[in-house]
Design an enzyme around this catalytic site. Structure first.
Site, mmCIF file in Angstrom:
data_model
loop_
_atom_site.group_PDB
_atom_site.id
_atom_site.type_symbol
_atom_site.label_atom_id
_atom_site.label_comp_id
_atom_site.label_asym_id
_atom_site.label_seq_id
_atom_site.Cartn_x
_atom_site.Cartn_y
_atom_site.Cartn_z
ATOM 1 C CB CYS A 117 -7.399 2.394 14.739
ATOM 2 S SG CYS A 117 -6.894 1.165 15.974
ATOM 3 C CB CYS A 119 -4.168 3.364 16.761
ATOM 4 S SG CYS A 119 -5.549 4.387 17.303
ATOM 5 C CE1 TYR A 146 -4.220 -1.218 -0.497
ATOM 6 C CE2 TYR A 146 -3.278 -3.043 0.739
ATOM 7 C CZ TYR A 146 -4.263 -2.532 -0.083
ATOM 8 O OH TYR A 146 -5.280 -3.346 -0.521
ATOM 9 C CG HIS A 150 -13.662 -0.456 -3.675
ATOM 10 N ND1 HIS A 150 -13.263 -1.117 -4.808
ATOM 11 C CD2 HIS A 150 -14.935 -0.874 -3.432
ATOM 12 C CE1 HIS A 150 -14.253 -1.902 -5.239
ATOM 13 N NE2 HIS A 150 -15.277 -1.759 -4.420
ATOM 14 C CB CYS A 161 -10.117 2.118 18.541
ATOM 15 S SG CYS A 161 -8.963 3.400 17.994
#
Ligand code: APR
Length: 306
Positions: A137, A190, A75, A129, A140
Protein backbone atom coordinates in the site's frame (compact mmCIF):
# COMPACT_ATOMS: atom_id res chain seq x y z
CA UNK A 1 46.77 3.15 -14.10
CA UNK A 2 47.49 -0.60 -14.13
CA UNK A 3 50.60 -1.46 -16.21
CA UNK A 4 50.23 -4.01 -19.04
CA UNK A 5 52.03 -6.64 -16.89
CA UNK A 6 49.61 -6.15 -14.03
CA UNK A 7 46.71 -5.95 -16.50
CA UNK A 8 47.57 -9.55 -17.51
CA UNK A 9 47.49 -10.61 -13.85
CA UNK A 10 44.22 -8.75 -13.28
CA UNK A 11 42.46 -10.80 -15.96
CA UNK A 12 44.21 -14.14 -15.36
CA UNK A 13 41.66 -16.93 -14.93
CA UNK A 14 44.24 -19.38 -13.42
CA UNK A 15 45.24 -16.77 -10.78
CA UNK A 16 41.56 -16.06 -10.10
CA UNK A 17 40.85 -19.79 -9.66
CA UNK A 18 43.74 -20.08 -7.20
CA UNK A 19 42.26 -17.28 -5.10
CA UNK A 20 38.69 -18.58 -5.44
CA UNK A 21 39.65 -22.03 -4.14
CA UNK A 22 41.08 -20.40 -0.99
CA UNK A 23 38.03 -18.14 -0.50
CA UNK A 24 35.26 -18.95 1.96
CA UNK A 25 33.77 -15.56 2.79
CA UNK A 26 32.57 -14.30 -0.57
CA UNK A 27 30.23 -11.37 -1.24
CA UNK A 28 28.58 -10.67 -4.60
CA UNK A 29 27.08 -7.32 -5.57
CA UNK A 30 24.93 -7.77 -8.67
CA UNK A 31 23.11 -5.47 -11.05
CA UNK A 32 21.00 -5.40 -14.19
CA UNK A 33 23.82 -6.73 -16.41
CA UNK A 34 23.36 -10.13 -14.75
CA UNK A 35 19.88 -10.40 -16.27
CA UNK A 36 20.82 -8.87 -19.64
CA UNK A 37 21.39 -12.32 -21.17
CA UNK A 38 17.85 -13.21 -20.02
CA UNK A 39 16.61 -10.44 -22.32
CA UNK A 40 15.89 -7.81 -19.65
CA UNK A 41 17.13 -4.29 -20.42
CA UNK A 42 19.64 -2.52 -18.19
CA UNK A 43 18.96 0.99 -16.85
CA UNK A 44 21.91 3.02 -18.03
CA UNK A 45 23.13 3.04 -21.59
CA UNK A 46 21.23 1.48 -24.50
CA UNK A 47 17.81 0.25 -23.45
CA UNK A 48 17.51 2.82 -20.66
CA UNK A 49 14.56 4.59 -22.27
CA UNK A 50 10.95 3.50 -21.81
CA UNK A 51 8.79 5.18 -24.43
CA UNK A 52 10.43 8.62 -24.29
CA UNK A 53 10.99 8.52 -20.54
CA UNK A 54 14.29 7.89 -18.85
CA UNK A 55 13.65 4.68 -16.87
CA UNK A 56 15.34 6.21 -13.81
CA UNK A 57 12.93 9.20 -13.86
CA UNK A 58 9.93 6.88 -13.55
CA UNK A 59 11.36 5.22 -10.44
CA UNK A 60 10.47 7.92 -7.92
CA UNK A 61 7.59 8.54 -5.49
CA UNK A 62 7.12 11.93 -7.19
CA UNK A 63 6.62 10.31 -10.61
CA UNK A 64 4.06 7.93 -9.07
CA UNK A 65 2.21 10.82 -7.37
CA UNK A 66 2.16 12.81 -10.60
CA UNK A 67 0.98 9.99 -12.87
CA UNK A 68 0.33 6.65 -11.13
CA UNK A 69 -1.18 5.18 -14.32
CA UNK A 70 2.00 5.82 -16.34
CA UNK A 71 4.31 4.53 -13.59
CA UNK A 72 2.12 1.45 -13.07
CA UNK A 73 2.22 0.72 -16.83
CA UNK A 74 6.02 0.91 -16.72
CA UNK A 75 6.14 -1.54 -13.79
CA UNK A 76 3.42 -3.77 -15.25
CA UNK A 77 5.54 -4.03 -18.40
CA UNK A 78 8.64 -4.88 -16.35
CA UNK A 79 6.64 -7.53 -14.43
CA UNK A 80 5.48 -9.01 -17.73
CA UNK A 81 9.01 -9.01 -19.18
CA UNK A 82 10.48 -10.59 -16.03
CA UNK A 83 7.77 -13.28 -15.98
CA UNK A 84 8.45 -14.18 -19.60
CA UNK A 85 12.27 -14.17 -19.08
CA UNK A 86 14.17 -17.14 -17.69
CA UNK A 87 17.13 -17.22 -15.29
CA UNK A 88 20.42 -17.56 -17.19
CA UNK A 89 23.62 -19.49 -16.32
CA UNK A 90 24.90 -16.54 -14.26
CA UNK A 91 21.94 -16.79 -11.87
CA UNK A 92 22.34 -20.58 -11.64
CA UNK A 93 26.10 -20.29 -11.05
CA UNK A 94 25.62 -17.89 -8.13
CA UNK A 95 22.88 -20.11 -6.66
CA UNK A 96 25.22 -23.11 -6.87
CA UNK A 97 28.09 -21.13 -5.34
CA UNK A 98 25.77 -20.40 -2.40
CA UNK A 99 25.13 -24.13 -1.91
CA UNK A 100 28.84 -24.98 -2.19
CA UNK A 101 30.09 -22.09 -0.03
CA UNK A 102 27.94 -21.38 3.05
CA UNK A 103 30.11 -18.29 3.58
CA UNK A 104 28.82 -16.72 0.37
CA UNK A 105 26.28 -13.89 0.42
CA UNK A 106 24.71 -12.36 -2.67
CA UNK A 107 23.44 -8.78 -2.66
CA UNK A 108 21.37 -7.99 -5.72
CA UNK A 109 19.89 -4.76 -6.97
CA UNK A 110 17.71 -6.70 -9.40
CA UNK A 111 13.96 -6.77 -8.78
CA UNK A 112 13.17 -9.33 -11.51
CA UNK A 113 12.93 -12.41 -9.22
CA UNK A 114 15.39 -14.37 -11.40
CA UNK A 115 17.75 -15.20 -8.50
CA UNK A 116 14.80 -16.70 -6.62
CA UNK A 117 13.63 -18.63 -9.69
CA UNK A 118 17.17 -20.02 -10.06
CA UNK A 119 16.71 -21.45 -6.53
CA UNK A 120 19.29 -19.23 -4.86
CA UNK A 121 19.13 -20.12 -1.13
CA UNK A 122 17.06 -17.32 0.39
CA UNK A 123 19.22 -16.95 3.53
CA UNK A 124 22.19 -16.14 1.24
CA UNK A 125 20.38 -13.56 -0.87
CA UNK A 126 19.54 -9.93 -0.06
CA UNK A 127 17.29 -8.19 -2.56
CA UNK A 128 18.47 -4.64 -1.96
CA UNK A 129 15.82 -2.93 -4.08
CA UNK A 130 12.86 -5.23 -3.32
CA UNK A 131 10.86 -7.15 -5.90
CA UNK A 132 8.53 -6.36 -8.82
CA UNK A 133 6.33 -9.15 -7.49
CA UNK A 134 5.77 -7.65 -4.05
CA UNK A 135 2.82 -5.28 -3.80
CA UNK A 136 2.32 -2.80 -1.01
CA UNK A 137 0.00 0.00 0.00
CA UNK A 138 1.28 3.52 -0.71
CA UNK A 139 0.23 4.52 2.81
CA UNK A 140 -0.62 1.76 5.31
CA UNK A 141 1.41 -1.37 6.18
CA UNK A 142 -0.47 -3.81 3.88
CA UNK A 143 1.80 -5.98 1.76
CA UNK A 144 1.40 -8.93 -0.60
CA UNK A 145 4.88 -10.53 -0.67
CA UNK A 146 4.39 -12.47 -3.91
CA UNK A 147 1.90 -11.70 -6.64
CA UNK A 148 2.51 -12.70 -10.27
CA UNK A 149 -0.89 -11.79 -11.76
CA UNK A 150 -0.28 -10.63 -15.34
CA UNK A 151 -1.97 -8.34 -16.13
CA UNK A 152 -2.49 -7.16 -12.59
CA UNK A 153 -5.79 -5.48 -13.53
CA UNK A 154 -7.65 -4.81 -16.83
CA UNK A 155 -6.32 -1.24 -17.14
CA UNK A 156 -2.75 -2.59 -17.20
CA UNK A 157 -3.49 -5.18 -19.91
CA UNK A 158 -1.56 -3.23 -22.63
CA UNK A 159 1.62 -4.02 -20.68
CA UNK A 160 0.97 -7.76 -20.91
CA UNK A 161 0.09 -7.97 -24.60
CA UNK A 162 2.24 -9.78 -27.10
CA UNK A 163 3.39 -7.75 -30.08
CA UNK A 164 0.80 -7.97 -32.92
CA UNK A 165 3.51 -7.12 -35.51
CA UNK A 166 7.06 -8.15 -34.48
CA UNK A 167 8.54 -6.08 -37.35
CA UNK A 168 7.40 -2.94 -35.49
CA UNK A 169 7.94 -1.81 -31.88
CA UNK A 170 5.31 -2.94 -29.39
CA UNK A 171 2.57 -0.22 -29.50
CA UNK A 172 3.04 0.34 -25.74
CA UNK A 173 6.73 1.16 -26.28
CA UNK A 174 6.24 3.42 -29.31
CA UNK A 175 6.20 7.04 -28.10
CA UNK A 176 4.43 8.02 -31.34
CA UNK A 177 1.38 6.02 -30.25
CA UNK A 178 -0.63 7.77 -27.52
CA UNK A 179 -1.34 5.87 -24.31
CA UNK A 180 -4.93 5.46 -23.14
CA UNK A 181 -5.24 7.49 -19.96
CA UNK A 182 -5.61 5.33 -16.86
CA UNK A 183 -7.76 6.75 -14.07
CA UNK A 184 -6.77 6.12 -10.44
CA UNK A 185 -10.06 4.28 -9.91
CA UNK A 186 -8.91 1.68 -12.49
CA UNK A 187 -5.67 0.88 -10.61
CA UNK A 188 -5.39 -1.71 -7.80
CA UNK A 189 -6.32 -0.34 -4.38
CA UNK A 190 -5.22 -1.49 -0.95
CA UNK A 191 -7.56 -4.22 0.34
CA UNK A 192 -7.00 -3.06 3.95
CA UNK A 193 -7.38 0.70 4.01
CA UNK A 194 -9.46 0.59 0.77
CA UNK A 195 -8.74 4.22 -0.11
CA UNK A 196 -5.07 4.21 -1.16
CA UNK A 197 -3.35 2.79 -4.23
CA UNK A 198 -1.20 -0.31 -4.29
CA UNK A 199 2.35 0.23 -5.58
CA UNK A 200 5.19 -2.06 -6.58
CA UNK A 201 7.36 -3.25 -3.66
CA UNK A 202 10.55 -1.82 -5.11
CA UNK A 203 12.79 0.86 -3.62
CA UNK A 204 12.46 4.11 -5.53
CA UNK A 205 15.06 6.87 -5.70
CA UNK A 206 14.90 8.92 -2.52
CA UNK A 207 13.51 6.00 -0.46
CA UNK A 208 15.22 4.05 2.33
CA UNK A 209 16.25 0.44 1.89
CA UNK A 210 14.88 -2.07 4.40
CA UNK A 211 16.67 -1.35 7.68
CA UNK A 212 16.76 -4.94 8.97
CA UNK A 213 18.30 -6.08 5.70
CA UNK A 214 20.95 -3.34 5.88
CA UNK A 215 21.75 -4.32 9.48
CA UNK A 216 22.13 -7.98 8.43
CA UNK A 217 24.56 -7.00 5.67
CA UNK A 218 26.60 -4.83 8.04
CA UNK A 219 26.73 -7.67 10.56
CA UNK A 220 27.85 -10.12 7.85
CA UNK A 221 30.63 -7.77 6.67
CA UNK A 222 31.80 -7.02 10.21
CA UNK A 223 31.80 -10.65 11.42
CA UNK A 224 35.02 -11.83 9.74
CA UNK A 225 37.30 -10.62 6.95
CA UNK A 226 35.93 -11.08 3.46
CA UNK A 227 38.10 -13.04 0.98
CA UNK A 228 36.46 -11.96 -2.26
CA UNK A 229 33.86 -9.52 -3.60
CA UNK A 230 32.31 -10.26 -7.00
CA UNK A 231 30.90 -7.11 -8.60
CA UNK A 232 28.73 -8.41 -11.43
CA UNK A 233 26.86 -6.49 -14.13
CA UNK A 234 26.44 -3.24 -12.27
CA UNK A 235 27.45 0.30 -13.21
CA UNK A 236 28.03 0.89 -9.45
CA UNK A 237 26.17 4.18 -9.80
CA UNK A 238 23.64 3.69 -6.99
CA UNK A 239 24.38 3.56 -3.24
CA UNK A 240 24.55 1.71 -0.91
CA UNK A 241 25.21 -1.13 -3.43
CA UNK A 242 28.06 0.78 -5.08
CA UNK A 243 29.88 1.14 -1.76
CA UNK A 244 29.87 -2.49 -0.57
CA UNK A 245 32.97 -3.66 -2.48
CA UNK A 246 35.23 -1.11 -0.80
CA UNK A 247 33.33 -1.39 2.50
CA UNK A 248 34.07 -5.15 2.60
CA UNK A 249 37.72 -4.81 1.58
CA UNK A 250 40.43 -5.77 4.05
CA UNK A 251 43.67 -4.52 2.50
CA UNK A 252 45.98 -7.34 1.41
CA UNK A 253 43.30 -10.00 1.77
CA UNK A 254 40.18 -9.16 -0.20
CA UNK A 255 40.10 -9.52 -3.99
CA UNK A 256 37.52 -7.30 -5.66
CA UNK A 257 36.50 -8.99 -8.91
CA UNK A 258 34.71 -6.98 -11.59
CA UNK A 259 32.66 -8.94 -14.13
CA UNK A 260 31.13 -6.56 -16.67
CA UNK A 261 30.44 -6.29 -20.38
CA UNK A 262 32.54 -3.14 -20.36
CA UNK A 263 35.41 -2.29 -18.04
CA UNK A 264 36.63 1.27 -18.55
CA UNK A 265 40.23 2.47 -18.30
CA UNK A 266 39.18 4.25 -15.13
CA UNK A 267 37.87 0.97 -13.65
CA UNK A 268 41.12 -0.84 -14.52
CA UNK A 269 43.06 2.03 -12.99
CA UNK A 270 41.20 1.73 -9.67
CA UNK A 271 42.00 -1.99 -9.32
CA UNK A 272 44.61 -2.99 -6.77
CA UNK A 273 47.07 -5.87 -6.64
CA UNK A 274 45.09 -9.07 -6.10
CA UNK A 275 41.94 -7.67 -7.73
CA UNK A 276 40.56 -9.08 -10.97
CA UNK A 277 38.62 -7.77 -13.96
CA UNK A 278 36.84 -9.92 -16.54
CA UNK A 279 35.21 -8.18 -19.46
CA UNK A 280 32.28 -9.93 -21.17
CA UNK A 281 28.80 -11.33 -20.73
CA UNK A 282 28.24 -12.47 -17.13
CA UNK A 283 26.15 -15.44 -18.31
CA UNK A 284 29.23 -16.82 -20.09
CA UNK A 285 31.90 -15.66 -17.65
CA UNK A 286 30.44 -16.70 -14.29
CA UNK A 287 30.05 -20.43 -15.11
CA UNK A 288 33.67 -20.47 -16.29
CA UNK A 289 35.05 -18.43 -13.41
CA UNK A 290 33.24 -20.40 -10.71
CA UNK A 291 33.66 -23.87 -12.30
CA UNK A 292 36.39 -25.13 -9.89
CA UNK A 293 33.89 -24.76 -7.03
CA UNK A 294 30.50 -25.31 -8.66
CA UNK A 295 31.35 -27.80 -11.46
CA UNK A 296 29.07 -27.87 -14.50
CA UNK A 297 25.82 -26.09 -13.70
CA UNK A 298 22.64 -27.20 -15.44
CA UNK A 299 20.07 -25.18 -13.56
CA UNK A 300 16.46 -26.12 -12.95
CA UNK A 301 13.99 -23.32 -12.60
CA UNK A 302 11.57 -23.14 -9.71
CA UNK A 303 7.92 -23.54 -10.77
CA UNK A 304 6.03 -20.25 -10.84
CA UNK A 305 2.92 -20.37 -8.71
CA UNK A 306 0.51 -17.48 -8.58
N1 APR B 1 27.11 -9.05 -18.63
C1 APR B 1 27.76 -8.29 -17.70
N2 APR B 1 27.55 -6.98 -17.55
C2 APR B 1 26.66 -6.39 -18.36
C3 APR B 1 25.95 -7.11 -19.36
C4 APR B 1 26.20 -8.51 -19.48
N3 APR B 1 25.59 -9.27 -20.39
N4 APR B 1 25.14 -6.24 -20.02
C5 APR B 1 25.32 -5.05 -19.46
N5 APR B 1 26.25 -5.12 -18.46
C6 APR B 1 26.71 -4.06 -17.53
C7 APR B 1 26.79 -2.68 -18.13
O1 APR B 1 28.07 -2.46 -18.71
C8 APR B 1 26.58 -1.81 -16.89
O2 APR B 1 27.80 -1.54 -16.22
O3 APR B 1 25.74 -4.00 -16.52
C9 APR B 1 25.72 -2.68 -15.96
C10 APR B 1 24.28 -2.25 -15.82
O4 APR B 1 24.26 -1.02 -15.19
P1 APR B 1 22.89 -0.27 -14.84
O5 APR B 1 21.99 -0.27 -16.02
O6 APR B 1 23.24 1.04 -14.23
O7 APR B 1 22.21 -1.25 -13.75
P2 APR B 1 22.47 -1.33 -12.19
O8 APR B 1 23.90 -1.11 -11.85
O9 APR B 1 21.84 -2.60 -11.75
O10 APR B 1 21.62 -0.10 -11.67
C11 APR B 1 21.46 0.09 -10.29
O11 APR B 1 19.81 1.74 -10.60
O12 APR B 1 17.95 2.48 -11.76
C12 APR B 1 18.39 1.89 -10.61
O13 APR B 1 17.16 0.61 -9.10
C13 APR B 1 17.77 0.54 -10.38
O14 APR B 1 18.75 -1.41 -9.36
C14 APR B 1 18.96 -0.39 -10.32
C15 APR B 1 20.10 0.54 -9.93
Amino acid sequence: MASSASRAALSSIPLFHEKLLKSNRILAVCGAGLSAASGLPTFRGAGGLWRNHNAVDLATPEAFDADPGLVWLFYAYRRHMALTAKPNPAHYSLAELARKRPGFKCLSQNVDNLHVRANHPSDQLSLLHGSLFTLKCTTCSWKDPYNIADPLCPALAPAAESNPDPTKPLPLLDPAQPLAEIRESELPHCPDCKTELQRPGVVWFGEMLDEDMLDDIEEWIEKEPVDMVLVVGTSSAVYPAAGYAERARTKGRTSVVTVNLEITEEDWGRMRKGDFGFEGDASLLLPELLRPVIGEVKGEEEELEG
